[in-house]
Design a protein around this motif. Structure first.
Motif, PDB file in Angstrom:
ATOM      1  N   THR A   1       0.990  -1.325  -0.255  1.00  0.00           N
ATOM      2  CA  THR A   1      -0.215   0.061   0.098  1.00  0.00           C
ATOM      3  C   THR A   1       1.060   1.165  -0.194  1.00  0.00           C
ATOM      4  N   THR A   2       1.583   1.420   0.967  1.00  0.00           N
ATOM      5  CA  THR A   2       2.780   2.284   0.999  1.00  0.00           C
ATOM      6  C   THR A   2       3.531   2.651  -0.506  1.00  0.00           C
ATOM      7  N   ALA A   3       4.419   1.407  -1.151  1.00  0.00           N
ATOM      8  CA  ALA A   3       4.456   1.365  -2.705  1.00  0.00           C
ATOM      9  C   ALA A   3       3.998   2.130  -3.734  1.00  0.00           C
ATOM     10  N   ALA A   4       2.125   1.815  -3.168  1.00  0.00           N
ATOM     11  CA  ALA A   4       1.888   1.718  -3.802  1.00  0.00           C
ATOM     12  C   ALA A   4       1.688   3.227  -3.934  1.00  0.00           C
TER      13      ALA A   4
ATOM     14  N   MET B   1       9.892   5.252 -12.101  1.00  0.00           N
ATOM     15  CA  MET B   1      11.191   4.340 -12.145  1.00  0.00           C
ATOM     16  C   MET B   1      12.298   4.934 -11.227  1.00  0.00           C
ATOM     17  N   LYS B   2      12.942   5.993 -12.271  1.00  0.00           N
ATOM     18  CA  LYS B   2      14.041   6.732 -11.378  1.00  0.00           C
ATOM     19  C   LYS B   2      13.022   7.047 -10.001  1.00  0.00           C
ATOM     20  N   LYS B   3      12.229   8.100 -10.354  1.00  0.00           N
ATOM     21  CA  LYS B   3      11.856   8.728  -8.686  1.00  0.00           C
ATOM     22  C   LYS B   3      11.818   7.755  -7.917  1.00  0.00           C
ATOM     23  N   VAL B   4      11.084   6.307  -8.145  1.00  0.00           N
ATOM     24  CA  VAL B   4      10.339   5.889  -7.423  1.00  0.00           C
ATOM     25  C   VAL B   4      11.787   5.345  -6.254  1.00  0.00           C
ATOM     26  N   MET B   5      12.665   4.290  -6.876  1.00  0.00           N
ATOM     27  CA  MET B   5      14.053   4.445  -7.215  1.00  0.00           C
ATOM     28  C   MET B   5      14.558   4.752  -5.481  1.00  0.00           C
ATOM     29  N   ALA B   6      14.128   6.244  -6.096  1.00  0.00           N
ATOM     30  CA  ALA B   6      15.233   7.020  -5.321  1.00  0.00           C
ATOM     31  C   ALA B   6      14.362   7.822  -3.977  1.00  0.00           C
ATOM     32  N   ASP B   7      13.009   7.471  -3.510  1.00  0.00           N
ATOM     33  CA  ASP B   7      12.530   7.832  -3.068  1.00  0.00           C
ATOM     34  C   ASP B   7      12.835   7.044  -1.200  1.00  0.00           C
ATOM     35  N   PRO B   8      12.732   8.268  -0.413  1.00  0.00           N
ATOM     36  CA  PRO B   8      13.570   7.442   0.765  1.00  0.00           C
ATOM     37  C   PRO B   8      12.877   6.364   1.282  1.00  0.00           C
ATOM     38  N   ARG B   9      10.826   7.175   1.106  1.00  0.00           N
ATOM     39  CA  ARG B   9      10.057   6.064   1.896  1.00  0.00           C
ATOM     40  C   ARG B   9      10.615   4.594   1.700  1.00  0.00           C
ATOM     41  N   LEU B  10      10.885   4.522   0.138  1.00  0.00           N
ATOM     42  CA  LEU B  10      11.121   2.978   0.487  1.00  0.00           C
ATOM     43  C   LEU B  10      12.538   2.396  -0.314  1.00  0.00           C
ATOM     44  N   GLN B  11      12.874   3.270   0.622  1.00  0.00           N
ATOM     45  CA  GLN B  11      14.657   2.240   1.291  1.00  0.00           C
ATOM     46  C   GLN B  11      14.736   1.622   2.404  1.00  0.00           C
ATOM     47  N   PRO B  12      15.642   0.594   1.895  1.00  0.00           N
ATOM     48  CA  PRO B  12      15.038  -1.068   2.935  1.00  0.00           C
ATOM     49  C   PRO B  12      15.637   0.214   4.018  1.00  0.00           C
ATOM     50  N   ASP B  13      16.522   1.142   4.687  1.00  0.00           N
ATOM     51  CA  ASP B  13      17.282   1.204   5.772  1.00  0.00           C
ATOM     52  C   ASP B  13      15.081   2.086   6.626  1.00  0.00           C
TER      53      ASP B  13
END
Length: 117
Positions: free
Chosen positions: A24-27, A83-95
């Protein structure tokens, strides 16, 4: 015509709610950056194959469920930018976000839509 990113992965059955929260967060992030639609499907009738199958593809363990999902974009160009923005978004970072699945067994790819009825 639209462009689709498809995903197949295995999630521990006990992590269904955790995965749903993650998805849900990722969506929300995907939609913020241009995705038209995000669909997450929890496996219900996903048989083992003899030569190939979804369970074999993700090396599903006995306590896991296969998840099938896709993200629909307006075009390949908009997907590439989004997708560039998604991958860089801090909300989806593993930490920041615990991944409720083994990313090494995630299968993904981008697809040009050729039939949409």
């Amino acid at each position: 015509m639209n462009y689709v990113d498809g995903f197949v992965l295995a999630v521990k059955a006990e992590n269904r709610d955790l995965y749903r929260r993650h998805a849900t967060t990722a969506a929300g992030v995907f939609k913020e950056y241009g995705a038209l639609k995000v669909v997450e499907c929890w496996g219900d009738d996903v048989p083992e194959g003899k030569l190939t199958s979804f369970p074999m593809a993700v090396k599903r363990e006995p306590d896991e469920v296969v998840v099938f999902s896709w993200v629909e974009w307006p075009s390949r160009a908009e997907r590439d930018e989004g997708m560039k923005k998604v991958m860089a978004d801090p909300r989806l970072q593993p930490d920041v976000m615990t991944m409720p699945f083994d990313g090494k067994r995630l299968i993904y790819g981008g697809f040009e839509v050729i039939v949409d009825v």
